[in-house]
Each structure stands twice: as C-alpha cells, then as structure tokens.
Design a protein around this motif. Sequence first.
Motif, PDB file in Angstrom:
ATOM      1  N   LYS A 301       0.857  -1.185   0.000  1.00 31.49           N
ATOM      2  CA  LYS A 301       0.000   0.000   0.000  1.00 31.49           C
ATOM      3  C   LYS A 301       0.886   1.225   0.000  1.00 31.49           C
ATOM      4  O   LYS A 301       1.876   1.292   0.732  1.00 31.49           O
ATOM      5  CB  LYS A 301      -0.904   0.005   1.229  1.00 31.49           C
ATOM      6  CG  LYS A 301      -1.881  -1.154   1.284  1.00 31.49           C
ATOM      7  CD  LYS A 301      -2.635  -1.192   2.604  1.00 31.49           C
ATOM      8  CE  LYS A 301      -3.606  -0.041   2.725  1.00 31.49           C
ATOM      9  NZ  LYS A 301      -4.407  -0.121   3.976  1.00 31.49           N
ATOM     10  N   SER A 302       0.541   2.176  -0.820  1.00 26.75           N
ATOM     11  CA  SER A 302       1.330   3.404  -0.912  1.00 26.75           C
ATOM     12  C   SER A 302       0.406   4.571  -1.232  1.00 26.75           C
ATOM     13  O   SER A 302      -0.359   4.520  -2.196  1.00 26.75           O
ATOM     14  CB  SER A 302       2.407   3.264  -1.998  1.00 26.75           C
ATOM     15  OG  SER A 302       3.147   4.457  -2.118  1.00 26.75           O
ATOM     16  N   ILE A 303       0.474   5.602  -0.393  1.00 21.51           N
ATOM     17  CA  ILE A 303      -0.341   6.797  -0.609  1.00 21.51           C
ATOM     18  C   ILE A 303       0.570   8.013  -0.677  1.00 21.51           C
ATOM     19  O   ILE A 303       1.342   8.276   0.246  1.00 21.51           O
ATOM     20  CB  ILE A 303      -1.372   6.992   0.520  1.00 21.51           C
ATOM     21  CG1 ILE A 303      -2.311   5.784   0.590  1.00 21.51           C
ATOM     22  CG2 ILE A 303      -2.173   8.269   0.309  1.00 21.51           C
ATOM     23  CD1 ILE A 303      -3.302   5.858   1.725  1.00 21.51           C
ATOM     24  N   ASN A 304       0.505   8.727  -1.793  1.00 25.94           N
ATOM     25  CA  ASN A 304       1.245   9.978  -1.963  1.00 25.94           C
ATOM     26  C   ASN A 304       0.277  11.149  -1.817  1.00 25.94           C
ATOM     27  O   ASN A 304      -0.738  11.217  -2.520  1.00 25.94           O
ATOM     28  CB  ASN A 304       1.898  10.040  -3.349  1.00 25.94           C
ATOM     29  CG  ASN A 304       3.188   9.258  -3.388  1.00 25.94           C
ATOM     30  OD1 ASN A 304       4.192   9.656  -2.826  1.00 25.94           O
ATOM     31  ND2 ASN A 304       3.153   8.111  -4.059  1.00 25.94           N
ATOM     32  N   THR A 305       0.603  12.046  -0.904  1.00 27.12           N
ATOM     33  CA  THR A 305      -0.265  13.205  -0.671  1.00 27.12           C
ATOM     34  C   THR A 305       0.535  14.502  -0.740  1.00 27.12           C
ATOM     35  O   THR A 305       1.745  14.510  -0.529  1.00 27.12           O
ATOM     36  CB  THR A 305      -0.960  13.120   0.698  1.00 27.12           C
ATOM     37  OG1 THR A 305       0.038  13.067   1.731  1.00 27.12           O
ATOM     38  CG2 THR A 305      -1.851  11.905   0.789  1.00 27.12           C
ATOM     39  N   MET A 306      -0.172  15.583  -1.037  1.00 23.12           N
ATOM     40  CA  MET A 306       0.438  16.912  -1.034  1.00 23.12           C
ATOM     41  C   MET A 306      -0.451  17.847  -0.205  1.00 23.12           C
ATOM     42  O   MET A 306      -1.672  17.880  -0.380  1.00 23.12           O
ATOM     43  CB  MET A 306       0.570  17.465  -2.459  1.00 23.12           C
ATOM     44  CG  MET A 306       1.085  18.912  -2.509  1.00 23.12           C
ATOM     45  SD  MET A 306       1.116  19.582  -4.194  1.00 23.12           S
ATOM     46  CE  MET A 306       2.544  18.722  -4.862  1.00 23.12           C
ATOM     47  N   THR A 307       0.188  18.572   0.712  1.00 23.44           N
ATOM     48  CA  THR A 307      -0.542  19.521   1.549  1.00 23.44           C
ATOM     49  C   THR A 307      -0.130  20.942   1.173  1.00 23.44           C
ATOM     50  O   THR A 307       1.052  21.300   1.223  1.00 23.44           O
ATOM     51  CB  THR A 307      -0.259  19.269   3.033  1.00 23.44           C
ATOM     52  OG1 THR A 307      -0.620  17.920   3.366  1.00 23.44           O
ATOM     53  CG2 THR A 307      -1.059  20.233   3.899  1.00 23.44           C
ATOM     54  N   MET A 308      -1.097  21.725   0.774  1.00 18.23           N
ATOM     55  CA  MET A 308      -0.865  23.122   0.411  1.00 18.23           C
ATOM     56  C   MET A 308      -1.966  23.994   1.001  1.00 18.23           C
ATOM     57  O   MET A 308      -3.158  23.696   0.828  1.00 18.23           O
ATOM     58  CB  MET A 308      -0.846  23.291  -1.117  1.00 18.23           C
ATOM     59  CG  MET A 308       0.303  22.572  -1.816  1.00 18.23           C
ATOM     60  SD  MET A 308       0.261  22.825  -3.608  1.00 18.23           S
ATOM     61  CE  MET A 308       0.542  24.606  -3.692  1.00 18.23           C
ATOM     62  N   ARG A 309      -1.537  25.033   1.733  1.00 17.03           N
ATOM     63  CA  ARG A 309      -2.473  25.997   2.309  1.00 17.03           C
ATOM     64  C   ARG A 309      -3.537  25.308   3.165  1.00 17.03           C
ATOM     65  O   ARG A 309      -4.734  25.621   3.111  1.00 17.03           O
ATOM     66  CB  ARG A 309      -3.137  26.826   1.207  1.00 17.03           C
ATOM     67  CG  ARG A 309      -2.138  27.628   0.386  1.00 17.03           C
ATOM     68  CD  ARG A 309      -2.824  28.328  -0.763  1.00 17.03           C
ATOM     69  NE  ARG A 309      -1.856  29.052  -1.585  1.00 17.03           N
ATOM     70  CZ  ARG A 309      -2.166  29.695  -2.705  1.00 17.03           C
ATOM     71  NH1 ARG A 309      -3.437  29.700  -3.128  1.00 17.03           N
ATOM     72  NH2 ARG A 309      -1.234  30.329  -3.400  1.00 17.03           N
ATOM     73  N   GLY A 310      -3.095  24.305   3.929  1.00 19.42           N
ATOM     74  CA  GLY A 310      -4.002  23.607   4.831  1.00 19.42           C
ATOM     75  C   GLY A 310      -4.874  22.562   4.183  1.00 19.42           C
ATOM     76  O   GLY A 310      -5.684  21.923   4.851  1.00 19.42           O
ATOM     77  N   ARG A 311      -4.712  22.352   2.884  1.00 17.12           N
ATOM     78  CA  ARG A 311      -5.539  21.373   2.170  1.00 17.12           C
ATOM     79  C   ARG A 311      -4.662  20.215   1.687  1.00 17.12           C
ATOM     80  O   ARG A 311      -3.602  20.441   1.106  1.00 17.12           O
ATOM     81  CB  ARG A 311      -6.219  22.035   0.984  1.00 17.12           C
ATOM     82  CG  ARG A 311      -7.155  21.105   0.220  1.00 17.12           C
ATOM     83  CD  ARG A 311      -7.695  21.800  -1.014  1.00 17.12           C
ATOM     84  NE  ARG A 311      -8.527  20.899  -1.796  1.00 17.12           N
ATOM     85  CZ  ARG A 311      -8.951  21.146  -3.028  1.00 17.12           C
ATOM     86  NH1 ARG A 311      -8.609  22.287  -3.609  1.00 17.12           N
ATOM     87  NH2 ARG A 311      -9.711  20.283  -3.669  1.00 17.12           N
ATOM     88  N   THR A 312      -5.127  18.985   1.938  1.00 20.13           N
ATOM     89  CA  THR A 312      -4.375  17.798   1.536  1.00 20.13           C
ATOM     90  C   THR A 312      -5.011  17.155   0.305  1.00 20.13           C
ATOM     91  O   THR A 312      -6.218  16.891   0.280  1.00 20.13           O
ATOM     92  CB  THR A 312      -4.323  16.769   2.677  1.00 20.13           C
ATOM     93  OG1 THR A 312      -3.692  17.370   3.823  1.00 20.13           O
ATOM     94  CG2 THR A 312      -3.541  15.532   2.270  1.00 20.13           C
TER      95      THR A 312
END
Length: 355
Positions: A301-312
């Motif tokens: 299992k692999s999850i790539n996330t990006m968080t910008m300005r409090g939003r994921t």
Amino acid sequence: NLTVITSQDIKDKGYNSVEEILRRTPGINFVSNGLGEMVDIRGQGAEKASGRVKVLVDGVSMNILDLSHGLVPINSVSVEEIERIEIIPGGGAVLYGNGTAGGVINIITKKTDKIGANGKIYYENSSYKTNKIGARAGIKFNDYFSIDVGYENINGRGYREKDRNSDEFVYGGFTLQNSNQKLRFKATRYSEEEKTTEGLTLKQLNENRKQAGENKNDTNALRKEYTIEYGIKPLENLEFTVLGYNQKMERSYIQDYGRGVINDGLFKDKKNGINFKGNYNYANGNFVFGYEFIDNKMLRKSINTMTMRGRTITLSDTKIDLSKKTNSFFLLERHSFTDKLEGSLGYRYESAKYD
C-alpha cells in the motif's frame, strides 16, 4: 566455488550485522533501488538482484514476493546467532528453486552441542556511537535435549547527521534427538527503527558530506518466524528431513519529499511452507530428492499526498494484494568417477499459481 564464513571469522573482525559481513566478502556487492540496499552477486544490478539472489536461514528463504520492494531483511539475524555463512555464486536452482540465478547465501545458526550450561552477556561500542548489548544462553540437559535462547539490541547513529537506527533481536528454541532422529523448533523476532534524511546535492556533498538532507525518511520493520524440523535416519546411509515454517515480515515507510509531499508506504509478506528432502549416500556419491510447497502472500500500500495551504490532496493511492502458491519436485545426483573427476546431474519441476 563455495565460500564459507565461520563464527570465528565474524568474532575476529567484530562485525555488527550480516550486511557488514557480506560487504567485506569478495564477489558480493550491494546495490540500491531507492528504498534500500540489496545483495548482488555476479553483477546482476539493482533491477534484477532482488529476484536472482536467494538468502536462506537454516534452509528457509528470507526473500519476499514483492520484487518492486526488493529488500531482503538480511540484518534480521543476529551475528551472535550465526554458526557459519555459505555463499554459492550461482548454480543452486535444482536444490533451492527459482530466484537463484545470481547465487545463494545460506546462513546456518548455532545450537548447543556440549552437555551442561553455557552463555554470555556482552556489550560493544563502535563507530558512530553504536552500542550493542545482549545475552545468549544454552543448556544441554543430556544427550537428547537442549535449549537455546538469546536477546540483542543495537542502537546508534549513522555516518550522516540526524541518522538514527535501532535493532532488536529475540530468539529461542529446543532440540530433541537420539541416535537416528532429531526434532528442532525455533522462534525468532526482529524489529527495526531507522531515521535518515534525503540524499545530498553535489554542492552539499563537497561542503560537508556528513550533513543531513532537508527532508526526513522514517522506516519501521518487524519480522517473525517459526520453524520446526524433523529428521530420521532409517538406514546408516539414508536420511529424511521435513521442515515446516511460518514467516511474517512487515515494513512501513514515511518519506518526506519536501514542498508538502509525503509518501506513506506499507509492505507485508507472509509465507508458510514445507520442505521434504531425502539424501541417500552410496560408495561413489549421493542422491538427493524432495518436494517443496510454499504459500506466499504479499500486500503493498502506498499513498502519496500533497498539503498546500491547509488542504491535503491525494496524488496517488496504490494497493496490490497478491498471492503465489508453488509446488516443486527435485532430483540431484552427484557421482565421483575418479579422485579428480566428479559429475552432477539434476532436475527440478516447479509450478506456481498466482492470484
């Protein structure tokens, strides 16, 4: 071209891990696939080494089903537990099966041989503030029954700043035997915690090659294994052994790529197997035959996330659930024609079903 590394070799050179032993063995290299280091024999390269070099502990494979992960947990065996390491640079496919084109590394562990109690408590300090503390003990009550137990913890800092690692080993088992039968059970548990940072640029490397990278990478691993082996010699020159095992490996990653991008990865590998082998010795050689069954399951299992300005935001979400059941039959004949000429002839049939 068998290479043998003994427990005395390991003790004399003060090795802390199996990786240290193999790194200093001629003919063995380590290659990286981005997730860690892999054993490479005969120059297979990063893309192929994980599927062509098999690592065994007392006859049980440590290799995992997910070749994209590729990492074999070679450091999950304490060096204090090792009796010897045998390295075969290729040619082991008949006895050891698929995944041996690049070679076989067979780690054989210790067991108490002398009647009575023995043991030791030890502490070592080495480079990068590495501390190793442990204890092992064995009791052989009589000619028929013995027990072995051990514990070890290694923790320290790496070559680079902010590198940290901790490894813990626990193992125990018993052996019950008489003149023509033997029963051996063993249980092991290994856990690992590693903290490091991303790679450096050439400019950073020239400034200070020990400095930490900007972003963190954390790894945690847990490996458990149970094995039971029964052997019987109905005749002086004929021996049968049956080996059963259960093995579980779990490794998780949290990788920080910077700019709010995080990769959260999980790898699981479960393996149940049974190996039956017969060995018949005669005047000028021996004949080996057997059957092996392996039920291997993996989960990635692999999850790539990006968080910008409090939003994921989820960039990618991967899940692979795979199983492989393998049945194998093998025959191997070795014959000495003269004092200077030997021959061997082998055959293996292997059938695998994937789901």
